[in-house]
Design a protein around this motif. Structure first.
Motif, PDB file in Angstrom:
ATOM      1  N   THR A 277       0.775  -1.305  -0.112  1.00 18.33           N
ATOM      2  CA  THR A 277       0.031   0.050  -0.117  1.00 18.33           C
ATOM      3  C   THR A 277       0.861   1.097   0.039  1.00 18.33           C
ATOM      4  OG1 THR A 277      -1.645  -1.086   1.115  1.00 18.33           O
ATOM      5  CG2 THR A 277      -1.783   1.043   1.101  1.00 18.33           C
ATOM      6  N   LEU A 278       1.978   1.362   0.696  1.00 19.87           N
ATOM      7  CA  LEU A 278       2.933   2.288   0.751  1.00 19.87           C
ATOM      8  C   LEU A 278       3.447   2.386  -0.721  1.00 19.87           C
ATOM      9  CD1 LEU A 278       4.514   4.528   2.193  1.00 19.87           C
ATOM     10  CD2 LEU A 278       6.364   2.671   2.732  1.00 19.87           C
ATOM     11  N   ILE A 279       3.670   1.475  -1.509  1.00 23.55           N
ATOM     12  CA  ILE A 279       4.286   1.551  -2.818  1.00 23.55           C
ATOM     13  C   ILE A 279       3.454   2.342  -3.645  1.00 23.55           C
ATOM     14  CG2 ILE A 279       4.836   0.325  -5.008  1.00 23.55           C
ATOM     15  CD1 ILE A 279       6.511  -1.737  -2.986  1.00 23.55           C
ATOM     16  N   ILE A 280       1.933   1.824  -3.400  1.00 20.52           N
ATOM     17  CA  ILE A 280       1.225   2.292  -4.379  1.00 20.52           C
ATOM     18  C   ILE A 280       0.711   4.042  -4.225  1.00 20.52           C
ATOM     19  CG2 ILE A 280      -1.086   2.168  -3.159  1.00 20.52           C
ATOM     20  CD1 ILE A 280      -0.522   1.358  -6.949  1.00 20.52           C
ATOM     21  N   VAL A 281       0.935   4.289  -2.626  1.00 22.48           N
ATOM     22  CA  VAL A 281       0.689   5.608  -2.171  1.00 22.48           C
ATOM     23  C   VAL A 281       1.712   6.477  -2.889  1.00 22.48           C
ATOM     24  CG1 VAL A 281       0.916   7.378  -0.285  1.00 22.48           C
ATOM     25  CG2 VAL A 281      -0.394   5.004  -0.099  1.00 22.48           C
ATOM     26  N   ASN A 282       2.999   5.894  -3.021  1.00 22.56           N
ATOM     27  CA  ASN A 282       4.161   6.889  -3.616  1.00 22.56           C
ATOM     28  C   ASN A 282       3.913   7.014  -5.291  1.00 22.56           C
ATOM     29  OD1 ASN A 282       5.607   7.661  -1.106  1.00 22.56           O
ATOM     30  ND2 ASN A 282       6.295   5.357  -1.049  1.00 22.56           N
ATOM     31  N   ILE A 283       3.348   5.798  -5.584  1.00 23.02           N
ATOM     32  CA  ILE A 283       3.127   6.040  -7.204  1.00 23.02           C
ATOM     33  C   ILE A 283       2.080   7.043  -7.608  1.00 23.02           C
ATOM     34  CG2 ILE A 283       1.921   4.576  -8.961  1.00 23.02           C
ATOM     35  CD1 ILE A 283       3.325   2.028  -7.876  1.00 23.02           C
TER      36      ILE A 283
END
Length: 594
Positions: A277-283
């Protein structure tokens, strides 16, 4: 006649098969190879579980074997649809074997990548079990049969050597809309509810594929996933399915927007940890900033090499006014006020920097904006109370930025909404998704407005636009200011997600996006002047380094190689703007007409 030529938009496409075989033989060969590939995934490919995914189990595919199994099944489906099997014909509206060729190539790439990875990691081909050898031979057999199939059903299955070489070239060109043969036949009319269900199913499948890709547990699996999805996406396009879906979404725009938003909002529910989820937030942060840059570069045609500085202005402003213990201002604004302050600060910087520099053009403007980006990074690094005023704590940055709180809802706490548990990063994901929707709406409205058309006129020929009465300087300054504001908006959320801001986050080029080079690449690779292009480009450029840790030392090398290949074969970007695509391939169309 040895090849079938079809015309669309004045462009000829040679559909001669690459390998000269009778049509029936090619189909049987492809079907047999795909079926054998499916069976091979139920055999062990290696004798040890030292290779990730445990490919030692017989009777149960795992890891990368699942990708080969999926690719082989999709190849069979495309082949049967192109063969005219009742019930599957609707899956091949283009009426050729292009989808079969691309999915067979994807199956071959994923399979052989797995076998090569096993040999390299475990120390030689001796580590392959018979199942691995069968899989490699079957995937090669499938690709051989597919390359003997004509891309157009009406084409013959034999040809001269020169025609076959031309066919190889045309296969590489099939991803260009308008160069894939004759137009699609009219679609069979469907009830409205059926079309809506198809749109919902398409977004549901996309969510499943995205969730699987982001959740891959090791780099080898993610690499195989990229191979397979890239080739299969090309196959869907060549089969005409993406064109059919575009027709449906054009007829049901409101349903499409709602389905896209719902599918995106459901993503956190598919995750049981905060890691992905953190990866997709940064994306989403990266993609939102890329969309803001797309206003400047894609619509107005202004080459900005220091755009990440506006993201930094928004982040630093939000950090200073959000109550951080390290803030030198010692104030705490509510969330909405911090967001507006960060966006306003970026707007002011955009106007201040743009006013004296936007009278320059081309390379000169690019150099000035690059200088501004470096000046910003050096300035915040020196505002530490020693080299300059005490504002940003210098190289130490501003840590301990508190979590956002809106109407008593703390984004750093776990919450349960309607029985659904939301983790802290899920909260930030939904907030950033809302911001992304706002930025998309702003970009869409601006691009389709009278001002947007004026930006495009300036991008195409500023001298001609000025002669037609367009105030080029004022409109370029407006584009610069709007792009800076959108970047500052994303920066306010980035500061709270990372809980700290430091000067090293805002460089021109670095190993970790977002930085100016990666932002510009996201716009160019995705497709300038489009909405979905920068979103896709940003997602790929952030996700690939995040998932492929072994590329950390060679990231810029791989990045440069990808740029060279894409600019050579698809300079208009992955999802191109129609006008720019025609401009890039104007010479090819002229040669075809001649």
């Amino acid at each position: 006649m040895t090849s079938q030529q079809s015309q669309q938009h004045g462009t000829a496409v040679d559909t001669t098969p690459v390998i000269p075989l009778p049509l029936g033989t090619a189909r049987v060969l492809t079907a047999a190879g795909a079926a054998l590939t499916v069976l091979s995934t139920f055999l062990s490919w290696t004798w040890t579980d030292a290779f990730p995914g445990n490919l030692t189990v017989t009777g149960y595919p795992g890891g990368l074997q699942l990708l080969t199994l999926t690719g082989a099944l999709l190849t069979l489906v495309h082949l049967l649809a192109a063969w005219g099997i009742r019930g599957l014909r609707m899956l091949d509206p283009a009426g050729g074997h292009g989808g079969t060729v691309w999915t067979a190539a994807g199956t071959f790439a994923a399979t052989w990548y797995t076998l090569i990875a096993i040999a390299v990691q475990l120390g030689g081909l001796a580590n392959l079990e018979p199942g691995g050898w069968v899989a490699g031979a079957a995937a090669l057999l499938t690709l051989t049969g597919a390359l003997a199939l004509p891309l157009d059903r009406r084409a013959t299955a034999t040809g001269t050597a020169r025609g076959r070489l031309a066919a190889v070239r045309d296969i590489m060109r099939t991803l260009h809309p308008g160069r894939t043969g004759r137009p699609l036949p009219p679609a069979r009319p469907l009830p409205g509810w059926a079309e809506i269900l198809l749109i919902a199913a398409a977004f549901g499948i996309s969510l499943g594929v995205l969730t699987y890709g982001i959740g891959t547990r090791y780099g080898e699996l993610f690499t195989g996933f990229l191979f397979l999805t890239g080739f299969c996406a090309a196959g869907l396009h060549q089969a005409g399915l993406t064109t059919r879906l575009a027709e449906l979404t054009a007829r049901h725009r409101n349903v499409t927007v709602a389905a896209a938003f719902v599918a995106a909002a459901l993503f956190p529910l598919t995750q049981d940890t905060d890691e992905y989820t953190l990866i997709i937030v940064n994306i989403l942060i990266f993609a939102t900033v890329a969309l803001g840059l797309n206003v400047v570069v894609g619509l107005a045609g202004l080459l900005d090499l220091g755009y990440v500085a506006f993201l930094g202005v928004g982040a630093y402003t939000a950090a200073l006014v959000s109550g951080s213990t390290a803030s030198t201002l010692h104030v705490r604004f509510p969330f909405w006020a911090a967001v507006l302050t960060g966006a306003a600060a970026s707007l002011v910087f955009g106007v201040v920097i743009g006013a004296p520099t936007l009278r320059l053009r081309g390379d000169y403007l690019a150099i000035v904006t690059l200088g501004f980006g470096e000046i910003f990074r050096l300035a915040v690094g020196n505002l530490d109370g020693q080299s300059g005023p005490s504002v940003t704590n210098g190289p130490n940055g501003i840590p301990n930025i508190p979590d956002l709180e809106l109407f008593g809802y703390n984004f750093g706490d776990k919450h349960s909404v309607g029985g659904i548990a939301l983790s802290p990063f899920a909260n930030y994901y939904l907030l950033m998704l809302l911001f992304t929707v706002i930025v998309v709406l702003v970009f869409s409205r601006a691009g389709n407005s009278r001002i947007g058309r004026a930006w495009i006129a300036i991008r195409e020929d500023e001298t001609a636009a000025t002669a037609m009465g367009i105030n080029a300087f004022r409109l370029k300054l407006l584009a610069f200011a709007l792009g800076a504001t959108l970047a500052g908006l994303a920066g306010t959320v980035q500061a709270h997600v990372a809980h700290t801001v430091v000067p090293e986050q805002y460089v021109f080029a670095g190993p970790v996006p977002p930085n100016s080079a990666f932002l510009l690449a996201a716009v160019i690779l995705g497709g300038m002047g489009t909405i979905t292009g920068p979103l896709l480009g940003a997602a790929l450029l952030y996700l690939i380094p995040a998932k492929l840790q072994f590329l950390q030392d060679y990231q810029l090398l791989a990045f440069g190689a990808a740029l060279i290949l894409l600019m050579r074969f698809r300079p208009e970007g992955i999802i191109p703007n129609r006008r720019q695509q025609l401009e890039f391939h104007e010479d090819t169309a002229a040669k075809a007409e001649a």
